[in-house]
Motif scaffolding. Sequence first.
Motif, PDB file in Angstrom:
ATOM      1  N   ILE A 133     -14.837  -1.694  -2.562  1.00  0.00           N
ATOM      2  CA  ILE A 133     -13.741  -2.744  -1.763  1.00  0.00           C
ATOM      3  C   ILE A 133     -12.603  -1.740  -1.706  1.00  0.00           C
ATOM      4  CG2 ILE A 133     -12.120  -4.316  -2.430  1.00  0.00           C
ATOM      5  CD1 ILE A 133     -14.036  -6.087  -4.060  1.00  0.00           C
ATOM      6  N   THR A 134     -12.088  -1.055  -2.554  1.00  0.00           N
ATOM      7  CA  THR A 134     -10.931  -0.164  -2.355  1.00  0.00           C
ATOM      8  C   THR A 134     -11.040   1.238  -1.515  1.00  0.00           C
ATOM      9  OG1 THR A 134     -11.052   1.084  -4.462  1.00  0.00           O
ATOM     10  CG2 THR A 134      -9.776  -1.416  -4.400  1.00  0.00           C
ATOM     11  N   LYS A 135     -12.293   1.709  -1.839  1.00  0.00           N
ATOM     12  CA  LYS A 135     -12.759   3.190  -1.021  1.00  0.00           C
ATOM     13  C   LYS A 135     -14.043   3.151  -0.657  1.00  0.00           C
ATOM     14  CE  LYS A 135      -8.649   4.893  -2.664  1.00  0.00           C
ATOM     15  NZ  LYS A 135      -7.691   5.359  -1.978  1.00  0.00           N
ATOM     16  N   PRO A 136     -14.145   2.240   0.455  1.00  0.00           N
ATOM     17  CA  PRO A 136     -15.564   2.198   1.240  1.00  0.00           C
ATOM     18  C   PRO A 136     -16.266   3.689   1.664  1.00  0.00           C
ATOM     19  CG  PRO A 136     -13.834   1.270   2.607  1.00  0.00           C
ATOM     20  CD  PRO A 136     -13.200   1.590   1.314  1.00  0.00           C
ATOM     21  N   ILE A 137     -15.335   4.602   1.981  1.00  0.00           N
ATOM     22  CA  ILE A 137     -15.528   5.981   2.494  1.00  0.00           C
ATOM     23  C   ILE A 137     -16.190   6.793   1.339  1.00  0.00           C
ATOM     24  CG2 ILE A 137     -15.161   7.869   3.550  1.00  0.00           C
ATOM     25  CD1 ILE A 137     -12.837   6.522   5.001  1.00  0.00           C
ATOM     26  N   TRP A 138     -15.587   6.552   0.231  1.00  0.00           N
ATOM     27  CA  TRP A 138     -15.921   7.122  -0.899  1.00  0.00           C
ATOM     28  C   TRP A 138     -17.203   6.597  -1.320  1.00  0.00           C
ATOM     29  CZ3 TRP A 138     -11.376   8.047  -4.799  1.00  0.00           C
ATOM     30  CH2 TRP A 138     -10.300   8.698  -4.273  1.00  0.00           C
ATOM     31  N   VAL A 216      -5.720  -7.585  -7.416  1.00  0.00           N
ATOM     32  CA  VAL A 216      -4.344  -7.195  -6.917  1.00  0.00           C
ATOM     33  C   VAL A 216      -4.784  -6.560  -5.490  1.00  0.00           C
ATOM     34  CG1 VAL A 216      -2.457  -5.459  -7.042  1.00  0.00           C
ATOM     35  CG2 VAL A 216      -3.433  -6.849  -9.081  1.00  0.00           C
ATOM     36  N   TYR A 217      -5.735  -5.626  -5.263  1.00  0.00           N
ATOM     37  CA  TYR A 217      -5.781  -5.184  -4.006  1.00  0.00           C
ATOM     38  C   TYR A 217      -6.330  -6.242  -3.014  1.00  0.00           C
ATOM     39  CZ  TYR A 217      -8.065  -2.395  -0.234  1.00  0.00           C
ATOM     40  OH  TYR A 217      -8.396  -1.750   0.834  1.00  0.00           O
ATOM     41  N   VAL A 218      -7.018  -7.083  -3.240  1.00  0.00           N
ATOM     42  CA  VAL A 218      -7.386  -8.204  -2.451  1.00  0.00           C
ATOM     43  C   VAL A 218      -6.432  -9.101  -1.968  1.00  0.00           C
ATOM     44  CG1 VAL A 218      -8.932 -10.259  -2.112  1.00  0.00           C
ATOM     45  CG2 VAL A 218     -10.013  -8.100  -2.908  1.00  0.00           C
ATOM     46  N   LYS A 219      -5.525  -9.547  -3.025  1.00  0.00           N
ATOM     47  CA  LYS A 219      -4.426 -10.472  -2.631  1.00  0.00           C
ATOM     48  C   LYS A 219      -3.597  -9.780  -1.893  1.00  0.00           C
ATOM     49  CE  LYS A 219      -1.330 -13.356  -4.931  1.00  0.00           C
ATOM     50  NZ  LYS A 219      -0.888 -13.817  -6.737  1.00  0.00           N
ATOM     51  N   LYS A 220      -3.194  -8.369  -1.994  1.00  0.00           N
ATOM     52  CA  LYS A 220      -2.013  -7.487  -1.074  1.00  0.00           C
ATOM     53  C   LYS A 220      -2.717  -7.509   0.218  1.00  0.00           C
ATOM     54  CE  LYS A 220       0.168  -3.169  -0.718  1.00  0.00           C
ATOM     55  NZ  LYS A 220       0.423  -1.827  -1.353  1.00  0.00           N
ATOM     56  N   HIS A 221      -4.031  -7.329   0.429  1.00  0.00           N
ATOM     57  CA  HIS A 221      -4.674  -7.271   1.673  1.00  0.00           C
ATOM     58  C   HIS A 221      -4.454  -8.421   2.481  1.00  0.00           C
ATOM     59  CE1 HIS A 221      -7.604  -6.001   4.548  1.00  0.00           C
ATOM     60  NE2 HIS A 221      -8.316  -7.112   4.316  1.00  0.00           N
ATOM     61  N   PHE A 222      -4.921  -9.657   1.672  1.00  0.00           N
ATOM     62  CA  PHE A 222      -4.783 -11.035   2.513  1.00  0.00           C
ATOM     63  C   PHE A 222      -3.547 -11.362   2.800  1.00  0.00           C
ATOM     64  CE2 PHE A 222      -9.252 -11.560   0.712  1.00  0.00           C
ATOM     65  CZ  PHE A 222      -9.932 -11.765   2.116  1.00  0.00           C
ATOM     66  N   TRP A 223      -2.629 -11.051   1.896  1.00  0.00           N
ATOM     67  CA  TRP A 223      -1.053 -11.305   2.249  1.00  0.00           C
ATOM     68  C   TRP A 223      -0.593 -10.390   3.492  1.00  0.00           C
ATOM     69  CZ3 TRP A 223       3.365  -8.229   2.452  1.00  0.00           C
ATOM     70  CH2 TRP A 223       4.678  -8.688   2.249  1.00  0.00           C
ATOM     71  N   GLU A 224      -1.029  -9.220   3.766  1.00  0.00           N
ATOM     72  CA  GLU A 224      -0.568  -8.272   4.763  1.00  0.00           C
ATOM     73  C   GLU A 224      -1.499  -9.070   5.921  1.00  0.00           C
ATOM     74  OE1 GLU A 224      -2.029  -4.329   3.901  1.00  0.00           O
ATOM     75  OE2 GLU A 224      -0.256  -3.937   2.671  1.00  0.00           O
ATOM     76  N   GLN A 225      -2.445  -9.637   5.813  1.00  0.00           N
ATOM     77  CA  GLN A 225      -3.378 -10.154   7.029  1.00  0.00           C
ATOM     78  C   GLN A 225      -2.510 -11.415   7.331  1.00  0.00           C
ATOM     79  OE1 GLN A 225      -7.312 -10.821   6.334  1.00  0.00           O
ATOM     80  NE2 GLN A 225      -7.880  -9.078   7.707  1.00  0.00           N
ATOM     81  N   LYS A 268      -6.506 -20.130   7.695  1.00  0.00           N
ATOM     82  CA  LYS A 268      -7.249 -21.003   6.746  1.00  0.00           C
ATOM     83  C   LYS A 268      -8.529 -20.576   6.010  1.00  0.00           C
ATOM     84  CE  LYS A 268      -6.132 -25.295   9.309  1.00  0.00           C
ATOM     85  NZ  LYS A 268      -6.920 -26.390  10.329  1.00  0.00           N
ATOM     86  N   GLN A 269      -9.135 -19.605   6.607  1.00  0.00           N
ATOM     87  CA  GLN A 269     -10.247 -18.820   6.273  1.00  0.00           C
ATOM     88  C   GLN A 269      -9.689 -17.953   5.062  1.00  0.00           C
ATOM     89  OE1 GLN A 269     -12.263 -16.979   9.579  1.00  0.00           O
ATOM     90  NE2 GLN A 269     -12.959 -18.657  10.562  1.00  0.00           N
ATOM     91  N   ILE A 270      -8.686 -17.131   5.262  1.00  0.00           N
ATOM     92  CA  ILE A 270      -8.001 -16.069   4.186  1.00  0.00           C
ATOM     93  C   ILE A 270      -7.966 -16.914   2.933  1.00  0.00           C
ATOM     94  CG2 ILE A 270      -5.869 -14.805   3.580  1.00  0.00           C
ATOM     95  CD1 ILE A 270      -6.112 -13.891   6.787  1.00  0.00           C
ATOM     96  N   SER A 271      -7.293 -18.181   3.085  1.00  0.00           N
ATOM     97  CA  SER A 271      -7.050 -19.071   1.963  1.00  0.00           C
ATOM     98  C   SER A 271      -8.418 -19.349   1.150  1.00  0.00           C
ATOM     99  CB  SER A 271      -6.135 -20.239   2.421  1.00  0.00           C
ATOM    100  OG  SER A 271      -5.984 -21.018   1.250  1.00  0.00           O
ATOM    101  N   LYS A 272      -9.177 -19.956   1.764  1.00  0.00           N
ATOM    102  CA  LYS A 272     -10.464 -19.868   1.203  1.00  0.00           C
ATOM    103  C   LYS A 272     -11.026 -18.743   0.480  1.00  0.00           C
ATOM    104  CE  LYS A 272     -11.706 -23.971   4.126  1.00  0.00           C
ATOM    105  NZ  LYS A 272     -12.443 -24.692   5.107  1.00  0.00           N
ATOM    106  N   GLN A 273     -11.115 -17.699   1.296  1.00  0.00           N
ATOM    107  CA  GLN A 273     -11.580 -16.371   0.713  1.00  0.00           C
ATOM    108  C   GLN A 273     -11.046 -15.909  -0.461  1.00  0.00           C
ATOM    109  OE1 GLN A 273     -11.379 -13.924   4.313  1.00  0.00           O
ATOM    110  NE2 GLN A 273     -13.673 -13.925   4.389  1.00  0.00           N
ATOM    111  N   GLU A 274      -9.745 -16.127  -0.365  1.00  0.00           N
ATOM    112  CA  GLU A 274      -8.710 -15.629  -1.589  1.00  0.00           C
ATOM    113  C   GLU A 274      -9.180 -16.549  -2.778  1.00  0.00           C
ATOM    114  OE1 GLU A 274      -4.069 -14.846  -2.880  1.00  0.00           O
ATOM    115  OE2 GLU A 274      -4.641 -15.637  -0.680  1.00  0.00           O
TER     116      GLU A 274
END
Length: 366
Positions: A133-138, A216-225, A268-274
């Motif tokens: 999730i956090t480092k897909p390239i790695w 924390v990472y996902v919540k921050k990501h969706f907050w930025e979105q 709406k989709q982001i809210s459901k995903q979170e």
Amino acid sequence: MGNTATNTASNATDSSLPVYILNVSYWEQILLAFLLGLVAIAGLIGNSMIIAAVAFSKKLQTPTNAFVTSLSVADLLTSFTLIWYIVSVLGKNEWPIPGAYWICQLTGFMIFACVGASIWTLGAISINRLIHITKPIWYKKIFTSWKLAILVAIPWVIPVACLLISQATGIVAYGYNKLALVCSTIFDTFEFALVQNVICVFPFLAIVGSYIWIYVYVKKHFWEQKKHFSQSANDNSHSLSMQISTSEFAITEAGHDPNCAIAVRRRKQISKQEIAITKNLAVVVIGFFACFVPYFILLAIRHTINVEHVYFYVKGMPFVNSSINFIIYAMKHPDFKVVLRHIMRCSYADIPQPSPILKYLLSRRN
């Protein structure tokens, strides 16, 4: 009929920790055996289905599912070993198969080894998901085929090696424990209690730390979105106001602005995903804590406080984790759901992206 253990084990070493009397009726032993029997059946069936699902569908043959399969193998072995553990539970203060005492010794060792491998694999899964999730390239560089084989083996090697070293150095021996009325360790020492804690503490920290990091990472990501789409909507609203002052035609066009509609739908989709991610993480963490924390709490205090009667039941809780892991990690997975549904219905020909193994089996059946 009551079974009473003495205060001191006859085969304990000088470094043995103090023990307390365990006094349970034979009906209680039968009750525990019945409950563990249900856990064993669920574990054997569920984990066998997960292994079969990965073997039959190429769609499920991913790096993450390699760890899930390893976890299912550990839980499957735990469930099989649990059958002999139940036999020991039903023994009346002795191993009921005198001519095959080695089975009891192997049962004691396998329980610790498989549960240890299961805990370490859970930790490996959490780290796998964190990197994905956090480092897909790695992720693509780390989880290549040959590296993946080593990473899957490590959660087995570490606990098994620790247990073998403990046995070789004489701080633990396995067999029928007349104090606990089961096949387990014959005596408990401070050193072996320390080994158990060391075996479990690192995957425990990996599980908790990884899922907190992911959350924390996902919540921050969706907050930025959300912030991004909110700014887009404001820009569109400003554009709409400018068009209103120009003409009625502009009002009509801006009122049907596709960007505004997309922004609303995405929010709406982001809210459901979170919410979904939060629930899944809660299920994983709560399931792990519910099965293991009571056991380790009693393990830590049982040599200072007489909790042997409660410990008699609670020591079976880690086995429950072996029967529910496939639900937590597989039944909620959309791809696993499809394959498992076809397996339960015996409609193997409908399994998506059949593997060479399944193709061979289907050709043999036809």
